[in-house]
Design an enzyme around this catalytic site. Structure first.
Site, PDB file in Angstrom:
ATOM      1  N   ASN A   1      54.622  20.832 122.193  1.00 50.40           N
ATOM      2  CA  ASN A   1      54.456  21.236 122.892  1.00 50.40           C
ATOM      3  C   ASN A   1      56.888  20.518 122.900  1.00 50.40           C
ATOM      4  OD1 ASN A   1      55.075  17.968 123.440  1.00 50.40           O
ATOM      5  ND2 ASN A   1      53.914  17.511 126.030  1.00 50.40           N
TER       6      ASN A   1
ATOM      7  N   TYR B   1      55.281   5.770 121.970  1.00 54.31           N
ATOM      8  CA  TYR B   1      54.304   6.556 122.868  1.00 54.31           C
ATOM      9  C   TYR B   1      53.149   4.691 123.643  1.00 54.31           C
ATOM     10  CZ  TYR B   1      55.596  10.809 122.038  1.00 54.31           C
ATOM     11  OH  TYR B   1      56.362  11.937 122.252  1.00 54.31           O
TER      12      TYR B   1
ATOM     13  N   THR C   1      54.772  18.426 131.293  1.00 49.81           N
ATOM     14  CA  THR C   1      54.659  18.865 129.892  1.00 49.81           C
ATOM     15  C   THR C   1      53.308  19.347 129.344  1.00 49.81           C
ATOM     16  OG1 THR C   1      53.915  15.962 130.573  1.00 49.81           O
ATOM     17  CG2 THR C   1      52.575  16.630 128.429  1.00 49.81           C
TER      18      THR C   1
ATOM     19  N   GLU D   1      63.498   3.062 124.466  1.00 50.38           N
ATOM     20  CA  GLU D   1      63.497   4.180 123.143  1.00 50.38           C
ATOM     21  C   GLU D   1      64.981   3.597 121.978  1.00 50.38           C
ATOM     22  OE1 GLU D   1      62.244   7.446 125.107  1.00 50.38           O
ATOM     23  OE2 GLU D   1      60.179   6.136 125.222  1.00 50.38           O
TER      24      GLU D   1
ATOM     25  N   LYS E   1      59.903  17.580 118.411  1.00 48.94           N
ATOM     26  CA  LYS E   1      58.737  17.273 117.833  1.00 48.94           C
ATOM     27  C   LYS E   1      58.681  18.451 116.206  1.00 48.94           C
ATOM     28  CE  LYS E   1      56.612  15.705 121.831  1.00 48.94           C
ATOM     29  NZ  LYS E   1      55.396  15.227 122.782  1.00 48.94           N
TER      30      LYS E   1
ATOM     31  N   HIS F   1      60.328  15.067 123.216  1.00 52.11           N
ATOM     32  CA  HIS F   1      60.215  14.212 124.438  1.00 52.11           C
ATOM     33  C   HIS F   1      60.799  13.948 124.897  1.00 52.11           C
ATOM     34  CE1 HIS F   1      59.138  10.071 125.589  1.00 52.11           C
ATOM     35  NE2 HIS F   1      59.908   9.643 124.046  1.00 52.11           N
TER      36      HIS F   1
END
Ligand code: ADP
Ligand code: MG
Length: 165
Positions: free
Chosen positions: A114, A51, A93, A128, A11, A117
């Site tokens: 965080n 998401y 998470t 995905e 991320k 993913h």
């Protein structure tokens, strides 16, 4: 045990901290192989695609804003039980709840930022990853407008992909 592929995203918080390599090392050290990957800037639609299940939740808008706030490193990991293994290496998470030694415990700032993913099931991984280049022969992640360098591509295609990317 079975050989699986899973989707992993490093991320924007982790990319901006310059720790892409440190995170990939965790995967490599634990038997996961990086078989596709690219640094790119997600659009709102791209991020929303990863998401879908959270649409409408209170944190959704902030999540999309965060995921599009800077470059991410998106990758396909392959290996034995890759989906669950990746989730274990990621940790909870919420980094304050993540086990010591997990990626999120070691590198994440907060539940919003965080670090990583990872697909949470076989169904999500398939969705995905979207296109399996080995099966379809198509460039994966067209929806992200990204070009991936895939081990299985013939040399000429690899060169063209590198030139275009
Ligand atoms: P994971 O990334 O571990 O699969 P989820 O799928 O539940 O977790 O959530 C997706 C992402 O949305 C999380 O990684 C996190 O960045 C964000 N998120 C989840 N829950 C919250 C929350 N309660 N508050 C803020 N952000 C959240
Ligand atoms: Mg999830």
């Amino acid at each position: 045990m079975s050989i699986e592929k899973t989707l992993s995203i490093i991320k924007p918080d982790a990319v901006s901290k310059n720790i892409i390599g440190k995170i990939i090392t965790r995967f490599e050290d634990n038997g996961l192989y990086l078989v596709a990957g690219k640094l790119l800037h997600l659009s709102d639609d791209d991020a929303g695609g990863f998401y879908q299940e959270h649409k409408g939740k209170p944190f959704y808008e902030d999540l999309i804003k965060f995921m599009t706030s800077g470059p991410v490193f998106i990758q396909v990991l392959k290996g034995e039980d890759a989906i669950i293994k990746n989730r274990e290496l990621m940790g909870d998470t919420d980094p304050t709840k993540a086990k010591k030694g997990t990626i999120r415990a070691d590198f994440a700032n907060s539940i919003d930022a965080n670090a990583v993913h990872g697909s949470d099931s076989q169904t999500s991984a398939i969705r995905e990853i979207r296109r399996d280049p080995e099966k379809s022969g198509k460039t994966p992640y067209q929806s992200c407008r990204a070009l991936f360098v895939i081990q299985s591509l013939p040399r000429k295609k690899l060169l063209n992909a590198a030139l275009r990317g």
